[in-house]
Design an enzyme around this catalytic site. Sequence first.
Site: not given
Ligand code: SUG
Length: 430
Positions: A170, A357, A240
């Site tokens: 990730e 993020c 994460h």
């Molecule tokens: O991978 N949300 C992301 C959010 C990522 C957050 N990243 C960190 N914590 N670094 C995920 O779950 C939701 C759907 C969208 O964005 O279309 C999404 O994928």
Amino acid sequence: MREINFDGLIGPSHNYAGLSFGNLASMGNAGSIARPRAAALQGLDKMGRMLALGLDQGMLLPHPRPDVNWLRELGFAGDDVAVCRAAFAQEPAMLGAALSASAMWTANAATVSPASDTADGRCHLSVANLSSMLHRSIEPVQTLRQLQLAFADPRHFAVHAALPAALGDEGAANHMRMGAGHGARGVEIFVHGDALGLRGGAYPSRQHRAASAAIVRRHGLTDALLVQQSEAAIAAGAFHNDVVAVANEHVLFTHQHAFADPAQTYAAIRAAVPGAVIIEAPADRISLAEAVGSYLFNSQLVTMPDGHMTLVVPGEVRDTPTVWQWLGEQVASNGPIAQVEVVDVRESMRNGGGPACLRLRVAVSEAAHAAIDPRFLLDPAKLDRVATVVEAHWPEAIAPTDLGEADLWRQCMTARGALLSALGFAEGEL
Ligand code: SUG
């Protein structure tokens, strides 16, 4: 050495299809109406705030959405609209995945090891495979293209393709770096859920230990720690590690329940980083649920030009009294966090990611900075240009029923084209 934050511009197709299983915010907002234009403008405001603080800011671009190339690989045929129509009719979930704007979360784009830490003295970037979630597993192809273009100079950079999909990776969301400063050799801390994606709790652990170990080898890191994330954190929706901990230079800012074995983790960090300061939020002051809900730890801990540290937090931190009170005490204690900046990124946060993020940190020397493709770097004038494109082309709202509309697909493609040309990219270059 200086650190550049590369934020992902929130793409025109930003919507709440609720795609990430285990990401409580994204699941909870499924079916709501999204506001891509407002979301992207909030993201641009955040980038502007960083520039105003005197920090370096870059930007990675939205990926082509709907991703018709990916849909064609799945056997849907015809022109672009026909491909999307067939996907929507036969497998709407595939069209939903092909429309996600999740590439905005550039903390998941790659893992970055600065030149000071690597065996060959170059900055290494490994594209994340994001293989745990279908909609995110689409991203590595375009991420690799962008990073190869931005960091093309092999004297300073080595860009690696994603690891094999069976090893869930990730990117920087599960990676921290600590050391005396951005220029000094540091220890890189890789935080994994479990060994090989075997499910512990109700939600998947997305970072596998074997993937982290592979990155350590590829990047030629001699000082690396592999640390396990706590199951309680994953169960609370902290899919994460950057939702429960953030590091900058010699400072680790973390929730008490971020790591499976906090005592051992802190001891290893103290042994590796002389003068390390660990600021731990105790669970009896801030519950894991409050940490995840407010995104306190998904803030950006940055070193200001004058050397003091600022914590860039989302508005939800100020709106959560227990969290705001505790943070105020940290600032008042004359600890390393001298200042707090509040940014509003609510529209994107509803898809389960906060300020941290949205950004990928890349620490570089002056010479390496000069070698970066300047089209990916920002100044206030360019930010204004991008905002004008967003205002003109990004949809104002996307409701769940719009996802099947050809007008939306066309608008998203046109919007990205307008952005690329405003930034000086030739057609087909990305
Ligand atoms: O991978 N949300 C992301 C959010 C990522 C957050 N990243 C960190 N914590 N670094 C995920 O779950 C939701 C759907 C969208 O964005 O279309 C999404 O994928």
